[in-house]
Structure formats: structure tokens, C-alpha cells
Motif scaffolding. Structure first.
Motif, PDB file in Angstrom:
ATOM      1  N   TYR A 160       0.835  -1.202   0.000  1.00  0.00           N
ATOM      2  CA  TYR A 160       0.000   0.000   0.000  1.00  0.00           C
ATOM      3  C   TYR A 160       0.873   1.256   0.000  1.00  0.00           C
ATOM      4  O   TYR A 160       0.677   2.176  -0.792  1.00  0.00           O
ATOM      5  N   GLN A 194       2.072   6.787  -6.910  1.00  0.00           N
ATOM      6  CA  GLN A 194       0.784   7.318  -7.391  1.00  0.00           C
ATOM      7  C   GLN A 194       0.950   8.219  -8.619  1.00  0.00           C
ATOM      8  O   GLN A 194       0.070   8.282  -9.472  1.00  0.00           O
ATOM      9  N   HIS A 195       2.092   8.907  -8.726  1.00  0.00           N
ATOM     10  CA  HIS A 195       2.322   9.786  -9.880  1.00  0.00           C
ATOM     11  C   HIS A 195       2.348   9.003 -11.197  1.00  0.00           C
ATOM     12  O   HIS A 195       2.208   9.571 -12.260  1.00  0.00           O
ATOM     13  N   GLN A 220      -3.270   7.534 -11.980  1.00  0.00           N
ATOM     14  CA  GLN A 220      -4.276   7.941 -11.001  1.00  0.00           C
ATOM     15  C   GLN A 220      -5.673   7.444 -11.352  1.00  0.00           C
ATOM     16  O   GLN A 220      -6.646   7.833 -10.736  1.00  0.00           O
ATOM     17  N   GLY A 231      -6.135  20.070  -6.831  1.00  0.00           N
ATOM     18  CA  GLY A 231      -6.274  18.617  -6.839  1.00  0.00           C
ATOM     19  C   GLY A 231      -7.096  18.083  -5.682  1.00  0.00           C
ATOM     20  O   GLY A 231      -7.516  16.951  -5.687  1.00  0.00           O
ATOM     21  N   ARG A 232      -7.296  18.912  -4.663  1.00  0.00           N
ATOM     22  CA  ARG A 232      -7.942  18.419  -3.450  1.00  0.00           C
ATOM     23  C   ARG A 232      -9.428  18.759  -3.402  1.00  0.00           C
ATOM     24  O   ARG A 232     -10.148  18.303  -2.532  1.00  0.00           O
ATOM     25  N   VAL A 239     -13.021   0.705 -17.748  1.00  0.00           N
ATOM     26  CA  VAL A 239     -14.013  -0.193 -17.171  1.00  0.00           C
ATOM     27  C   VAL A 239     -13.398  -0.996 -16.042  1.00  0.00           C
ATOM     28  O   VAL A 239     -12.188  -1.196 -15.984  1.00  0.00           O
ATOM     29  N   LEU A 240     -14.263  -1.440 -15.149  1.00  0.00           N
ATOM     30  CA  LEU A 240     -13.818  -2.150 -13.949  1.00  0.00           C
ATOM     31  C   LEU A 240     -12.909  -3.323 -14.274  1.00  0.00           C
ATOM     32  O   LEU A 240     -11.949  -3.589 -13.561  1.00  0.00           O
ATOM     33  N   LEU A 285      -7.786   7.217  -7.318  1.00  0.00           N
ATOM     34  CA  LEU A 285      -6.582   7.164  -6.501  1.00  0.00           C
ATOM     35  C   LEU A 285      -6.588   5.965  -5.560  1.00  0.00           C
ATOM     36  O   LEU A 285      -7.643   5.448  -5.194  1.00  0.00           O
ATOM     37  N   LEU A 286      -5.383   5.577  -5.146  1.00  0.00           N
ATOM     38  CA  LEU A 286      -5.195   4.463  -4.215  1.00  0.00           C
ATOM     39  C   LEU A 286      -6.052   4.599  -2.969  1.00  0.00           C
ATOM     40  O   LEU A 286      -6.523   3.599  -2.405  1.00  0.00           O
ATOM     41  N   GLY A 287      -6.272   5.839  -2.522  1.00  0.00           N
ATOM     42  CA  GLY A 287      -7.046   6.083  -1.308  1.00  0.00           C
ATOM     43  C   GLY A 287      -8.440   5.489  -1.368  1.00  0.00           C
ATOM     44  O   GLY A 287      -9.103   5.351  -0.341  1.00  0.00           O
ATOM     45  N   LYS A 319      -9.758  -3.571  -5.356  1.00  0.00           N
ATOM     46  CA  LYS A 319      -9.512  -2.673  -6.476  1.00  0.00           C
ATOM     47  C   LYS A 319     -10.360  -1.431  -6.340  1.00  0.00           C
ATOM     48  O   LYS A 319     -11.401  -1.444  -5.697  1.00  0.00           O
ATOM     49  N   PHE A 332       1.540   4.046  -2.874  1.00  0.00           N
ATOM     50  CA  PHE A 332       1.287   5.455  -2.573  1.00  0.00           C
ATOM     51  C   PHE A 332       2.437   6.320  -3.109  1.00  0.00           C
ATOM     52  O   PHE A 332       2.206   7.395  -3.669  1.00  0.00           O
ATOM     53  N   ALA A 333       3.660   5.824  -2.962  1.00  0.00           N
ATOM     54  CA  ALA A 333       4.824   6.561  -3.468  1.00  0.00           C
ATOM     55  C   ALA A 333       4.886   6.540  -4.993  1.00  0.00           C
ATOM     56  O   ALA A 333       5.616   7.319  -5.600  1.00  0.00           O
ATOM     57  N   ARG A 373       9.602   9.847 -10.623  1.00  0.00           N
ATOM     58  CA  ARG A 373       9.665  10.871  -9.590  1.00  0.00           C
ATOM     59  C   ARG A 373      11.112  11.301  -9.476  1.00  0.00           C
ATOM     60  O   ARG A 373      12.033  10.473  -9.534  1.00  0.00           O
TER      61      ARG A 373
END
Lengths: 463, 463, 463, 463
Positions: D29, D36-37, D40, D326-327, D93-94, D63-65, D59, D33-34, D258
Motif C-alpha cells: 500500500y 501514485q504519480h 491515477q 487537486g484536493r 471499465v472495472l 486514486l489508491l485512497g 480494487k 502510494f509513493a 519521480r
């Protein structure tokens, strides 16, 4: 278990009016909404774009409302299918949401399946030997692999050639070659009915889904028949011979179907009321000394009305439901867990205290919820509780609808009626007999499956 | 309209066990859950921390479930109050969510109010002259201002001195000085009942909220009485003289209260069933030629059972409800809007086609939904629909419960019964008479308010 | 702390074009969006309907995005105000979300307030004696009560008469009598600037909010001035005499304001860069033996650029930020808590390992996050870390902006610089001196408040 | 494009401590998260239960969140893989969310794939002829079908035999037979690196993902190598011969990776800074008359620092970003759409007005956002804008990473540099040359893929 709904707009492209085309997807949405009682764990809709082979889909975990109807707005589709489902074996995963949509050598396909195959293992083994990979946990995938292994045949031909390999219960809707195919297994385990409204043709698990969109019933899809709906045609193709003995699911009448549906010409509400009358007549022989009759909400209500009518006892809503339970998510703290069904069921002290009450329910499967409900009802102080069940004891797992239950989970297979009565904390317990159930439904006994009650499985698949 | 619930843990601090204290908030949550039918537009809970003047609260727009019960976990509180509400005048804004919590010269206060004041304008004018500012649109704020203008008195004394200035309907719960105060207006318009379980004392709008937490009814709070619950005491204080003539709300028995509640010693379910019997007796004089009786779900069900019992006609669920309507949000497309109540109501063709049916409902207020329901029912092909209403025509706005409706909005104030019958598309329409309603409830007529039916407002507030 | 934005459309009703009116609310929304850095705990917008006294509002907990801009669509309003806020004292409750909207004897009002009053206790006591009740925990309510106690005056007059009673920091926007009032405390603690675009007049906490909507700066609201914006006018009224000594907040330049804003004619970015140069010059006296300069992201970046420029050391992004931290909610498991700032900060081993690095930050307040950041940076193996702070040590609580911090919470009030350096794990630690900060800002020292650094509180309010 | 992360706990079952096992999923996880760039649009994690063949997965779209880390809590897994992705061809699609999990004749498998196959069509055609059905739109499915058609081989052997059929770019992580396999295509298009912390072994797309969990880099997975990690072993198997000429993706250094990652031993940050220096040197030949250098945030920042260093021009943040863009989700009204990038980018009038500025960005692909950004920057009044791009013009679609772009979409393939400069509204425009890019990266030119710049595709797949 699941609910199927398909729609096909037969207006030819030349004369089509936008609104009518747009209604294809909205009809499927509304139809599924009326079938939500057949499955609340996932929902999906797949559609073709007119004049294109491409199939698109929207899917959601949980209730149909997880798909926003506005997302369907403005999509010009002339054929679409959808499904609501309960999860089957194993945990629930995204890949299991139907309709399944695939691409193979002969094009794109979508399929939605209500039922359960009984020769899964055998087919899986054979297909895996040929290199099949399985991405979902739905036995529906087996049919797709069978079709894909016939690359020299058109999708429709491949379908028709593959169906004879399937054993078990299956009503299916498919999108292929710009057509909508509605089909039903040779023994007719699972229901499927055709409807029409103006230029629209529909296929649905139950008639209540036709009612909501104002469509008229054409007829049931026959066991062993595939109905191929295309732009100018509705063709009937038999993929299995017409059989004398059929296996229409008796449990649909007992519990699964919505009471306002008509199945094989029999009005479900009327069957359930008659089952209540039968229970009353069973009591009238010896007499049951009761003050009132009530139904276990909501599943036992209609049979309770029948019991009251036939027994002459007053019918009262002695156990009501908090209608906000389904609409509010309350996190299960320790206390909430202890309260259990008491949060949902409101038994009436005023009606029951010191009284002898008859409580009617539709069936006992695992018995877990019923036991808790009985404990809650006891708190309102009835003198005696006479439990009456509008179906025979469920002693055998179903192999054709939803293969989740082993016999161990069925409480009536673990204990006899006396023990069950004691276990539930009832003062007496009676069930409808198998023959009475068949009589109440009104279909010939050789047309029905009662395997969950009798253990007489119509398919000798373990032989 | 709203639902109130308060809880006070009388275990003295020395002997208290953590779990017991913790149950204060959980009890309020569960009590409000049982009262959710009294208001779905907002919910709030306020509590004190033992040994502290500080009051905290959690509030939400919509159903109670918007407050996560886990947020209350681990809070050690010995007194708490909560409310579920419908919005009153004007649009809904956050500031209107009750309990209101304030700080003034003599400390912190929380108040939750079910009812409506009828001298709002006069009080507002007077208070604004003295510099009051109003942040909510709740008339509840008036009481707080009245109290705040008595800075030389303790909060409890200020409350008792202020209450005589209020006219109209008010049941209230307050947290002040570490105490829980439960009070009811002098005429008893709004309900409020006391309960107990071990060391816990409760106050609730209805007894069904006591049932869910296993509490026993102590008694109703008397009109004009304030019950002050503290650590070691439960003191009764009269803030208004005991009156011979009271104004218990008759509409609670007709529609508002949950049928499994007991109000002023009268079981609501039994009242509603009797109202159905009365309607049947009205028909038996002239005779109504009907095949079956059904209730408009869910509000007319119990009266319909009474009608069936007294008339001897069979009772059937000819109109059922799609139970997923409240659980799924479907965006209102044009088509969905056109479908309207048809999405929710499932009238049975099989039961009604060609039949004369009696449909019973509890009341007609604005008549909008009923008219749409009647149109939907007509689609199932009944020969005749005889509409029976288990209350007199609602012709006058309520001034004491929820002051939203002007007379214009009440359809029975705009047209007579013949016109209304035509408007609804019914073949006949009858209401229960006022005196029969009073008889069915069983309280003396000088103890009841029937203003919405009769226009006889108990308070001469516009004089 | 908070961000204010107000908009008034001066087009007279006769000539107004729909789009222009509609832009009032959209302008406020966009302006607040540009001010989001001034507060992320709640947001609210209040507006008047043209030609009506009525004020409506939308509010949300958290970021402005909690208000859906589409909810504002189609509302025809010519004046509106909004605020983004951090919570002040006590927990955050719905009632504290600004703008506050009230009704009192002279009509409806809305008010949004950036700043903190320093004579709250005295005013509260006096008002409570007169019967005021407080529903929020905002000292803003005090002004409303003062106004309400002048019922013989018009709202505007009551405002102007009440303002002299307030001590402390307050920039405010009010809606009253169809006008928009923008005002600033006599000493000018909190910022407020006026702007214009075509017929629209704006008031904003910072110029960056004018930039986003393409408005031009008119001028700052003067300390002690109320600017009354109405249909045809923009009137300046002094409610306090013009003072020689002012108290413009120096911390705005250090941390609060967005770097692209211009405050009192000073470009914030330039001030911060100059502060970095000052730090470099402090080091050049004795010399610091470093390989590179980096900023603590994002607050120290600009000063770090200034340091690099003046020192000649290379500037590098040795500590970067994971930009998804703010966009993803990750539940704090034990492990996540242990990782702490490491989840967010990515220090570069390649740039720092074995190097002497200068890390510049804007300020040290509580020091908690900085200490964790330093521990994370250490993991990348720098030989020495020289911490440079672009402001003096914060030793005294602010009384005029946000009254949360007691001196105890300010780490520089608990330990001297040597101890702090050790505590942070830095190899050296230097701050900008107070006089250098004043020089960098470029305003006369008698125009600025540096109380948080110096303890020289401009208002003798505890005397 | 995507990010891969896998973790394997080598502690043997006998000595394992719960916490350590639990960290497998948490490590995945955090690693994702590192990363994510790198994508998305969806995220997924699949894991095995120790001692079981069963594979489970979670799944999410976006975003991962969207995956709640608490859902992973308490799962005892010793091997897991995960992926973050951008969507490829067609709508999202899923079924396309990776890792893909399947069952076939030899057991369960999970696979996550970063890259793009270039012989998809040929493989699909062949497999479909053998009866394969495709449920996702990921070319990853091809490998699974190839493996499934080798039922006589163990999963690992089937994998190794199938890999030679794949052409194109693929770094992959697989779970099979209780092992974790990390592999990389023969030419090394896509990155994959191995790491270790205590008994844990990791594979990740970038080293930054190892940093966040405190793991040390072991080495890169070699092109053509499969690393098989099991309980007691880490075995290297070559499925393709070691080649002299490789195809490491140069665009990773330009944009994808990154900056704090190290790829093939080259520190990405350093490469980007050097690219900026190269641009400065290009200008120094002729001289560019500029006042300051700024980066296009955030992608051009590091190269801009390099440009400033080499040119001696001051570096300033002349264009900053609103970090709340973005937030916060702001619904795109007409006005918001018109504002476009202006909502996000804040160009500084104070820094740029009347100045000649150099703006550095990393690359120009479609040019749409850059054109809008230039228009926004123009509003702040610079005299001249000199656009410098830290990579050569992107003229050719990538076939090995993400096959979305046709040449038509690449603006540099539609117009020459002069036209592009005009189109963007820049006063001058320069790109780094291909050879300079190769030099800046520091790998031999025969080890790198520069196809998107040069059109020299390493695989002759259309031959």
C-alpha cells in the motif's frame, strides 16, 4: 439468484425517434429496479450501440442505485440487458458483476445469467485442459468458453451448439451480432418471460418488471427455447427437445418472486394466500386455540392473510418493521449487535401480551433470523406462539438456482420438526406438505422442481 | 413535527460503571432511531460531560444515520437529549437543526422542541425591541431569549418563569445545570412520556422509543408540568395550573404516531383499526357493493384491516410498495418524473381488474400524492374505487404542531367532498366524522384538539 | 485566521444582464477558492436576493469544494460575502461556520469576520447581563448583539455605533439593508483590500483573490474605515480616527498570505525572498560551510531562494513533497502514524548524503512538525543540517488573529535557541531578527504589529 | 503507464511474527502510494494467503485512497502485488483494473503489468482462433492465455515458455505457486528494481517506493530476466538472452519518474537539472536577453533550476500552483471552463510585468495545456516569454509504454518548431537535442529508447 431484464427496440433506424431509442436503457434500469428483490449485492447493465459491434457496460456493487441513471442519458442504444444479483460462492469481487462482457474471435458478447449450472466441475476441467482461463467466479464463463472454442461458427450458432453441454438451471440474456437472445434451460428451472410495448420487446425474470414500464406479457420463454430478437424479427429456436417433465422452481412461489408477479400463468400472491388457507385447514382438524393471526414481516404477510380468512381468526399486524432499517446504515457496535433483529422488528405488547398467537412465515432455511425474531416476539409476552410455515421443511440444497447452501446449513436437515420447534422457542410448529404446495401452485406435479423440499433432484448429475 | 428523546443516568458518580454511563448516548441514538418516522430532515444529539457545565452536540441533515454511532463511542456522559425533525418554515438551514445549544450569562443550555408556538410574532417583536438576535428559524429560540433576560435567576428558575409567556404547542427537553428537564405545554398539545430502565430515566415523544431500549413506561409528562431529573431525584414542578380542558393532538392517533405506541393510555393501532370499523359501519347502512378492501400503503393498512373485519369483506394487499424506493436514490429524469408514484406503488391487476374495491387511507391533507396514487391504481383496471378516509376532512391549518400549511394548501378547504371525490377520480369518498374520531380515540372530547378538522382552535391567540 | 471575499454588482436593476448578476456568487466562490490557504476547516457563502431583505447561505465543513458550485447556479443575487476559516477555540461545530446570518428587530444581517477580539470577556459579561444568548463560539456574535441593542438605529448606524466597543483585530464583511459593508479595525491588524471589474466591486483578504477573477485593485480598506457599497455608490465612513501608529500583521508576510499577493503595497514573495537574503548575510559574517540550500516545502521555499541568491550556494529541492498526501485520505494505522511526515516528505539521499545543507523554513511555532521533518531528513544522511528561520522566534501568543495558542504551546517561549537547536536535532539554528523582518517588509516600524515575536501588544487590553 | 509494487515475506512460517506478516500488504500500500504519480485512474492490490493457493484482491477506480487501508488489516499474507494505472485504450471499465486475477487448469494467478505489447493484434488473432475470450481491454490478458494453453507445464514453466512470444514493453509482477515473480522485457523498456528490508523482498517500478518503507535497493531486474522470489530463495532465470543493445525508456527521465528516484544508477533529479543546464548553454551561444528563469510548475521546476545555475540568471517562482486544485472537486460550469488553467496557475504580475522571462518545461506532448498556460502567463504582462523544453520534440507515438497517442495528437508531429512557437504564443522556443538528452541521462546511446523523439523504434514489429 438474480433478476434479468432485457430490452430491444425494433423500430428500424429509418423511422426511429430519439426518445424511443433512449428508452431502451431507461427501460432496463426501471425493469431492474422492479427486480431488485431478486438480488441486492451487485447490478450491471450492458448495451450495444446501434449499428456497431461494440458493447459497453456500467456496473456497481450493491443496489442498482449505485448506477446513476443520468450516466445512461443520451446513449443511443437499441438493445440492452441487465442483471441484479446476490453473490454466489466465495467473497464478492468486482469481476463477478454481470452482465459479463467479452471479446473473442467472432466479436463482442454480453451475457447475464440467473441460475446455477450443476456440471460446472466437469466442464471446467475439460475447458481448462483446452487452455481456458477464468477471471470471474461465475459459472456463466463456462458458456463463453464453450462458444469461443467454436471459432468456425457464428456467435449465435456457437451459442446454440454450446447450450446442450450445460446442465442445471439457467435463464440467460445475451447480446450478440446486434441481436438480443433470451433463453431458458431445457427443464425450465429459472423463469423468463417476454413482453412488448409498441416497438419495444422485453425479456424479464418476472412480470412485475413489465408492469412498471407499462409493457404487456407476450408469453414465457419455453424451457429449451432461445428467442432471438432482432431488428425485424423475433425468432424461436429450440436448442433442446420439448420435454414432458419440467422443473419449474416451486420456491419462486414460496419466497423468491414478488407477489404481484404472474409465473407460468399462476399469480404468486394467490398461491401464497392459498398456502395460508392450507395451514389453517391443517389446524382446523385438531383446532388451534388462538386469539389472532399475524405474519412475520414481510415474507409471511400474505400467507397469514390466507390463514386468517380460512380460520376465521382476526388478522393483526402484531409484529411490524422499522422501515428505516434499510435506509440508514448504523454501525454495528456491541450493543447494536446484541439488539439484533429487535432494532428492526417491533412486536406489539398490546396485541400479544397474554394471548395465543399464530405467526405465519413463508419458509425456514437457515433458521438464524427466525430464531432471533422469535426471541424478540417473546419479549412482548404472548402466552403461546404457534408457528406456521407456508412451505415444507427445506432439507436439501438447491443445485439449480444458487449453490451456496450445503445441507449442513439447512436447519431442517439437522433436526426434526419437534426439535426445531423447541429450538425456535415456539409452542407448536407446522409446515405445509409438499403435495399441498404443488396443489396451491396449481401446476402439474411433473412440471415442478421441489428438490429443496424433497431431495428429488431432476438432474441425475452426480450419477 | 419532531421526535424527542432524552436520557439521564442516575447512578451516582461513586458507583458508576463505565458501560452504564456509555449507554446514555447510545440509548438516545436508539430512541431517536425508533422515532425517525416523526422527522427525516435533520437529527441532532446534545450531551453534558459529567461534572462539567459544557455541552457538546452532533448534528446532521437528513436521517439519523448521518451521525455515526461510533462518534459517540467512549464519551462519558450522564445526560443527553436528541431530536429528529421535519423542517418548518422557510428552507432548511444548518442553524435550524436541534437541539439548539447556547451559552448565556448563567451557563450553557441545550433545548429540543417538538411543536409550534402560536404567539411567535408578539414575542419576537417584544424580544427584538430588547435587542434579541435570531440565528435560527426555530421559535424555540424565543424561550432561550426569555430566559436570558432573567439573568438574576438560575437557569431552572428562569425557565419556569419564562414558560408562562409561551402559547401554543411545546414538548421540550432541556439540559441545564447538570439536569435534564422534560416539560409539556399547559394544554398538552404535544406528547411526552417518561420511562425507566434500572438507573436510567428517559423522556420520549412516544412509547415505541422506550420499547426499543427495553425501558418501562413511568407515566406521561402532565400538561403544564416540568419534570426535573437530576442525580438523585425526579422532581415534578407545575409551571401552569392543572386545567380541566386539554388539547391532546388527535392527529397523532390518525397519522403521526407509530402504531405500536401507546399515547395517553390509548393504543394507537387499536384506534386506527376502530376508525376502519367505523367506516365500514357507515357503509353498512346503505351498503357498498365491493369485492375487497385494501389499504393505501402504508398509512391506510390498519384502518383497512378494521374495515374488512367490520364489513366482512376480504382484506387483500391490492396495492403494494417497492421497498427499495426509500433505499435507492434515483435521479429524477423526465421519465422518472412521469412515472411518479408508479415507481413506488404496485397495484395488482389480478386482484383489482373488473372488481369493486374499497381503498382506505388515513387522511387527506394536500391530496397531491393521493391523486397520483389513484391514477396509478386505475391502471390496474378496477371497476369501481371506493375511497374511505379514517379521519374527518383536514380543512384548517395546525397552529400547534407544524405551522407550514396555509388553508389554501389543504385540498378539503378548497373543495367539498363531492368535488374532491371527482378530483381524485374515486367512485365514492367518505370520511370518518369528528365525533366518531373522538369516540375511537376514547379520550373525553374536552381533552382533545381537533382544530385541523373543526377549526375550533383551543387558544384564542388571534384575538 | 480566515479568508474573506465579498462581491457587489452595481448594475442598476433596469440595465442588468442575467449573466452579470449570476457572476456575483461565482465570483465569491472563485475568490474564496484563491483564499483557501487561509483556512480549510469550514467555508460559507451568504447572499441577498436583489430587491429583498432576505439572506440565504450555504455552508460546509472542510474545504470550499464541499459547497457544490452548481447549487449557486441561477441564483440572481447582487451582493454576497463568503469566508473560509480555521476553527478557533474549542472543537469545531456547525454553528461556528461563517458568515453568521441573523434576524433582529431591524432586519436580516450576515457577517463574516477575520480576526480576533481582545476584549471578548468584558463584552460578553456586559451583554449576557442584558440577556444575550450565544449560539456560536465566534466572538463575531458580540458585534451582532451590540447592534441589536440599538433597535432605534438603522442597521448601518447601529453597526457604526457598535464598532468602537470592539478591541482587537477584525476585518469584516457585512450584508445589511441591501448594502455590502467592508471594514477594518482601527489599527489595521487584519488585511482587507478593495477591487473592481466593470460594474462589480469586490472586497478580499488578499489581492490573489482579485487576480483569479480578473479584477483590479482599487486600494486597501483603511484602518478604522467602513466602506459601504450600494447600488450607485461606494461611501467611505470612518468609525475610528485615523491613527499615526498602526498594527499591520507582520506574520501575514512571514507565513499567512499567499506569496503572489500584495499587501499594503508590499509584494509578499519579495519580502520572503529578502528574508532569505538576510539569513544568508547573517551567515556570511561568520561563514557557514555548506554545500547546498534547500527550503522546507512548501513554506520555506521562497526564503531559501533568497538565501541561495545572496550566499552563492546552489539551491536544490533536497526535500520534496508527495503531492497526493492532501488528495488521498489514508486512515492512520499504527504504521502510518509511525511513518508520520515521512509519508509526505521525500528527502533526497543523493543530494544530501554526506553534505552540509542549509534548510530554510519560514517560522517555528509549535515545532512539532518541524522536529519530525528534521528526523526524516536525517535519514537521508546529511553531514550537517543548518536550520535557518525567515522570522524571529515566535514567543508570544497572538491576540488579534487567532487566539488559540497559549505561550506554553510556543516552543520558543519554553526554550532558548540553543536548546531548540538541540531539540530539533539541527547542527545550527538561526532566526531573522525583528528589526530585519521590519526592514524586509518595508513598512515603517510604527505601522506594524510584531507582538508574536516581541510581546509588544499594541492594545493594552489587560490593563 | 503504471506503477508496480510487490512484496514477499521470506520469514519461514515457523518463526514468523504476526506483525511482520501483516506488513506485507501495508508495504504494498505504501509503495503504491509513493508511485501514485505513475497513474491515477485505478489502483489494485492482490495477495495470497500463506499456505494457500487462493488469491484475493481489492480494487478501486481513481486514486489508491479508494482502497481503505483498514480493509487490509489483519490479513495474514506473505506475498502481494499491486498496481496504480492510467487507463489505456477505450473507456475505463472495472475489468481493466489490475492486478488481473484468474484461475486456470494449473491454479490461481495474479498479474500486474506496466507497459504495452506491440504484437497484440497478431497474438490476439492466434489466441482467439484457439478459443480465447477476452474480458478486459488489457493486453496483459494475452500472456495469461498463452500460459493457459500450456496445461502440461507448471505455471512458472508456462510463464517462462510464454514470455518469448511477447514483443514490446513489459515489466510484470506475478503471484503464482506461492511465489512472487518480477520480470522485465528483453530490451528493458520499462523499469523494475529489487529491494530488501530484513526478511522482506520487494520489487518496484521506482526506488522512491523502496525509500518510503525504508528498504534498500538490491539491483534492477535485468532485461530478459525473471526473478522468482520464494520462501527461502530468490532465483534469477533468463527467459531471453542478454542483449548488447537495450531500450531503457528515456522519457522516464524526462517526465514519468519521480525526481527522487534512481533509475539504472542515474539520479532522475540530476538528469533533469542537467537538461536545464544544457538549455542554458544553448542560449549562451547566442545569448538570450532575459531577466529571470522560472519553471512551469511542477514539471519544469528542476530543469529551470539547472538553467538558472548555468545561465547565472535569477531563478524565481513566477508561476505558482494553487495546491487546492487537486484536493477540491469544482464542477465545471461554463465560467470555470473558461477560466481553465487560470484556476490552477497563478502567474506573478510583480515578477513578470515588463520583463523578459525564460519559462522551462519538461516536454511538449499534445500541447493543449501548455498553450492555455501560456495564455494565462501572458495576462501578467511579461515583455517576452522564452519557452525552453528539457527534451526533444515528441513527434512519434510510444508503442511500448502507453499506446494511446496517434501521431496526430502529438503537436510536434503536426507543425515545425517555428509554427509551434507561434501557436503557443512564445517569443522563442527551444528544445534539448536528442544526443544532449542521451548525454544528460548518462547511459550509452545503444542502451536507450528514444523512439518518441526520433521515430527509431527498437522493435521492428510492423515488418
Amino acid at each position: 439468484m438474480g433478476g434479468l431484464f432485457g430490452a430491444f427496440s425494433q423500430t428500424s433506424a429509418a423511422v426511429h425517434i430519439n426518445q424511443e431509442r433512449d428508452s431502451t436503457l431507461e427501460d432496463v434500469y426501471l425493469g431492474l429496479f422492479a427486480l431488485q428483490h431478486r438480488g441486492q449485492q451487485s447490478a450491471g447493465i450492458a448495451w450495444t450501440h446501434e449499428g456497431s459491434d461494440r458493447i459497453q457496460s456500467l456496473k456497481t456493487v450493491g443496489l442498482l442505485g449505485g448506477i446513476d441513471i443520468l450516466q445512461l442519458d443520451g446513449i443511443n442504444s437499441n438493445s440492452a440487458i441487465g442483471q441484479v444479483r446476490v453473490s454466489g460462492k466465495g467473497g464478492f469481487v468486482l469481476q463477478n458483476i454481470q452482465p459479463l462482457t467479452i471479446k473473442y474471435s467472432r466479436g463482442h458478447l454480453a451475457v447475464a445469467h440467473d441460475g446455477n449450472l450443476s456440471n460446472t466441475e466437469e466442464l471446467t476441467e475439460k475447458l481448462e485442459k483446452d487452455g481456458a482461463i477464468f477471471q470471474s467466479e461465475c459459472d456463466t464463463e463456462l458458456l463463453l468458453h464453450l462458444m469461443a472454442h467454436k471459432p468456425d461458427k457464428s456467435p449465435l450458432d456457437a451459442l446454440l451448439c454450446s447450450l446442450p453441454s450445460l446442465k442445471g438451471g439457467f435463464s440467460m440474456l445475451l447480446l450478440l451480432e446486434g441481436k438480443l437472445v433470451a433463453l431458458r434451460d431445457p427443464l425450465g428451472f429459472r423463469p423468463l418471460v417476454l413482453g412488448r410495448r409498441e416497438n419495444m420487446v422485453y425479456a424479464a425474470s418476472e412480470t412485475c418488471a413489465l408492469d412498471i414500464i407499462g409493457a404487456k406479457i407476450i408469453r414465457e420463454v419455453e424451457p429449451g427455447e432461445a428467442v432471438v430478437i432482432s431488428e425485424n424479427n423475433m425468432e424461436s429456436i429450440r436448442f433442446a427437445p420439448k420435454l414432458e417433465d419440467l422443473s419449474v422452481c416451486s420456491f419462486e412461489y414460496v419466497y423468491i418472486a414478488r407477489p404481484d408477479s404472474v409465473m407460468e400463468g399462476k399469480y404468486v400472491y394467490a398461491v401464497r394466500k392459498e398456502l395460508g388457507r392450507i395451514l389453517a385447514r391443517m389446524d382446523s382438524v385438531r383446532g388451534v386455540n388462538a386469539n389472532l393471526v399475524s405474519g412475520m414481516p414481510d415474507s409471511g404477510t400474505i400467507a397469514a392473510l390466507g390463514y386468517a380468512e380460512a380460520s376465521g381468526l382476526p388478522y393483526d399486524i402484531a409484529v411490524s418493521i422499522n422501515r428505516y432499517v434499510g435506509r440508514t446504515f448504523i454501525r454495528p457496535t456491541q450493543r447494536i449487535r446484541e439488539l439484533g433483529v429487535r432494532l428492526k422488528l417491533n412486536p406489539s405488547v398490546q396485541l400479544m401480551s397474554g394471548k395465543n398467537v399464530v405467526i405465519v412465515d413463508d419458509s425456514i432455511v437457515r433458521g438464524v433470523t427466525l430464531k432471533k425474531a422469535m426471541q424478540t416476539i417473546r419479549l412482548s409476552g404472548p402466552k403461546e406462539i404457534h408457528m406456521r410455515i407456508a412451505s415444507p421443511p427445506v432439507r436439501f440444497p438447491c443445485r439449480y438456482s444458487l449453490d451456496t447452501s450445503s445441507a449442513d446449513m439447512l436447519i431442517a436437515s439437522r433436526m426434526n420438526i419437534e426439535a426445531l420447534c423447541l429450538h425456535l422457542g415456539a409452542d407448536s410448529l407446522k409446515h405445509v406438505k409438499e403435495q399441498d404446495l404443488i396443489n396451491a401452485i396449481g401446476l402439474p406435479s411433473n412440471k415442478m422442481c421441489t428438490a429443496c423440499f424433497s431431495g428429488k433432484y431432476p438432474i441425475n448429475d452426480n450419477a
